[in-house]
Write a protein that holds these residues in place. Structure first.
Motif, PDB file in Angstrom:
ATOM      1  N   GLN A  13       0.847  -1.197   0.000  1.00  0.00           N
ATOM      2  CA  GLN A  13       0.000   0.000   0.000  1.00  0.00           C
ATOM      3  C   GLN A  13       0.883   1.249   0.000  1.00  0.00           C
ATOM      4  O   GLN A  13       1.883   1.325   0.709  1.00  0.00           O
ATOM      5  N   ILE A  14       0.498   2.236  -0.802  1.00  0.00           N
ATOM      6  CA  ILE A  14       1.245   3.489  -0.881  1.00  0.00           C
ATOM      7  C   ILE A  14       0.742   4.433   0.208  1.00  0.00           C
ATOM      8  O   ILE A  14      -0.445   4.737   0.273  1.00  0.00           O
ATOM      9  N   LEU A  15       1.667   4.876   1.045  1.00  0.00           N
ATOM     10  CA  LEU A  15       1.330   5.847   2.083  1.00  0.00           C
ATOM     11  C   LEU A  15       1.291   7.247   1.488  1.00  0.00           C
ATOM     12  O   LEU A  15       0.368   8.020   1.736  1.00  0.00           O
ATOM     13  N   PHE A  16       2.312   7.582   0.706  1.00  0.00           N
ATOM     14  CA  PHE A  16       2.349   8.842  -0.026  1.00  0.00           C
ATOM     15  C   PHE A  16       3.261   8.680  -1.228  1.00  0.00           C
ATOM     16  O   PHE A  16       4.073   7.774  -1.280  1.00  0.00           O
ATOM     17  N   LYS A  17       3.086   9.595  -2.201  1.00  0.00           N
ATOM     18  CA  LYS A  17       3.895   9.573  -3.423  1.00  0.00           C
ATOM     19  C   LYS A  17       4.824  10.777  -3.453  1.00  0.00           C
ATOM     20  O   LYS A  17       4.512  11.838  -2.909  1.00  0.00           O
ATOM     21  N   ALA A  18       5.959  10.604  -4.118  1.00  0.00           N
ATOM     22  CA  ALA A  18       6.896  11.703  -4.324  1.00  0.00           C
ATOM     23  C   ALA A  18       6.163  12.865  -4.987  1.00  0.00           C
ATOM     24  O   ALA A  18       5.338  12.663  -5.886  1.00  0.00           O
ATOM     25  N   GLN A  29       5.639   1.657  14.206  1.00  0.00           N
ATOM     26  CA  GLN A  29       5.391   0.838  15.391  1.00  0.00           C
ATOM     27  C   GLN A  29       5.670  -0.637  15.118  1.00  0.00           C
ATOM     28  O   GLN A  29       6.154  -1.355  15.983  1.00  0.00           O
ATOM     29  N   SER A  30       5.329  -1.089  13.914  1.00  0.00           N
ATOM     30  CA  SER A  30       5.621  -2.461  13.489  1.00  0.00           C
ATOM     31  C   SER A  30       5.621  -2.498  11.967  1.00  0.00           C
ATOM     32  O   SER A  30       5.106  -1.602  11.309  1.00  0.00           O
ATOM     33  N   GLY A  31       6.240  -3.537  11.421  1.00  0.00           N
ATOM     34  CA  GLY A  31       6.326  -3.665   9.977  1.00  0.00           C
ATOM     35  C   GLY A  31       7.473  -2.848   9.412  1.00  0.00           C
ATOM     36  O   GLY A  31       8.461  -2.579  10.098  1.00  0.00           O
ATOM     37  N   SER A  32       7.316  -2.411   8.165  1.00  0.00           N
ATOM     38  CA  SER A  32       8.376  -1.664   7.498  1.00  0.00           C
ATOM     39  C   SER A  32       7.795  -0.754   6.428  1.00  0.00           C
ATOM     40  O   SER A  32       6.669  -0.938   5.977  1.00  0.00           O
ATOM     41  N   ILE A  33       8.600   0.216   6.040  1.00  0.00           N
ATOM     42  CA  ILE A  33       8.268   1.133   4.943  1.00  0.00           C
ATOM     43  C   ILE A  33       9.445   1.135   3.983  1.00  0.00           C
ATOM     44  O   ILE A  33      10.593   1.310   4.394  1.00  0.00           O
ATOM     45  N   LEU A  69       6.128   2.968   0.511  1.00  0.00           N
ATOM     46  CA  LEU A  69       5.336   1.750   0.322  1.00  0.00           C
ATOM     47  C   LEU A  69       5.405   0.896   1.579  1.00  0.00           C
ATOM     48  O   LEU A  69       6.484   0.694   2.137  1.00  0.00           O
ATOM     49  N   ALA A  70       4.275   0.357   1.992  1.00  0.00           N
ATOM     50  CA  ALA A  70       4.218  -0.434   3.217  1.00  0.00           C
ATOM     51  C   ALA A  70       4.697  -1.863   2.995  1.00  0.00           C
ATOM     52  O   ALA A  70       4.467  -2.462   1.949  1.00  0.00           O
ATOM     53  N   GLY A  71       5.362  -2.384   4.028  1.00  0.00           N
ATOM     54  CA  GLY A  71       5.681  -3.797   4.097  1.00  0.00           C
ATOM     55  C   GLY A  71       4.530  -4.513   4.785  1.00  0.00           C
ATOM     56  O   GLY A  71       3.494  -3.917   5.092  1.00  0.00           O
TER      57      GLY A  71
END
Length: 116
Positions: A13-18, A29-33, A69-71
């Motif tokens: 999932q895209i959190l934000f775009k350039a 808090q958990s996971g990765s970006i 992008l979310a992990g």
């Protein structure tokens, strides 16, 4: 009352775009970006639990320099630039000045990295 909102993202999932306005700061808090280059889409950094990003939200007129992008299983805390400024107002004026100087330095380093 907390100034932070919890954001849950799915893999890819895209959190934000350039190029989008930089108006929020994030804490993982958990996971990765994964941070992807605005021109090539190549991932140049992976941020993990405990990392923060989006510091350009503190700079006037900041724009996103990369796509985020979310992990798998990513949970973030999100704070708006206005919310962060409000928190900083309750801190020592010296802390605020140091924080803003660090953000400016980070922004300059990011600008230099994109020119290489």
């Amino acid at each position: 009352m907390s100034s932070f909102d919890e954001i849950r993202l799915e893999e890819g999932q895209i959190l934000f775009k350039a190029g989008e306005p930089a108006d929020k700061l994030y804490f993982i808090q958990s996971g990765s970006i994964r941070m992807a280059d605005k021109n090539t889409g190549a991932v140049f950094a992976t941020l993990r639990e405990g990392d923060s990003f989006g510091e350009q939200a503190m700079l006037q007129g900041g724009i996103r320099g990369a796509t985020a992008l979310a992990g798998d299983g990513t949970v973030l805390l999100e704070i708006t630039a206005e919310g962060l400024r409000g928190l900083l107002k309750t801190a020592s004026p010296i802390l605020t000045a140091v924080f803003e100087a660090m953000m400016l330095q980070q922004n300059m380093q990011n600008a230099l990295r994109t020119k290489v």
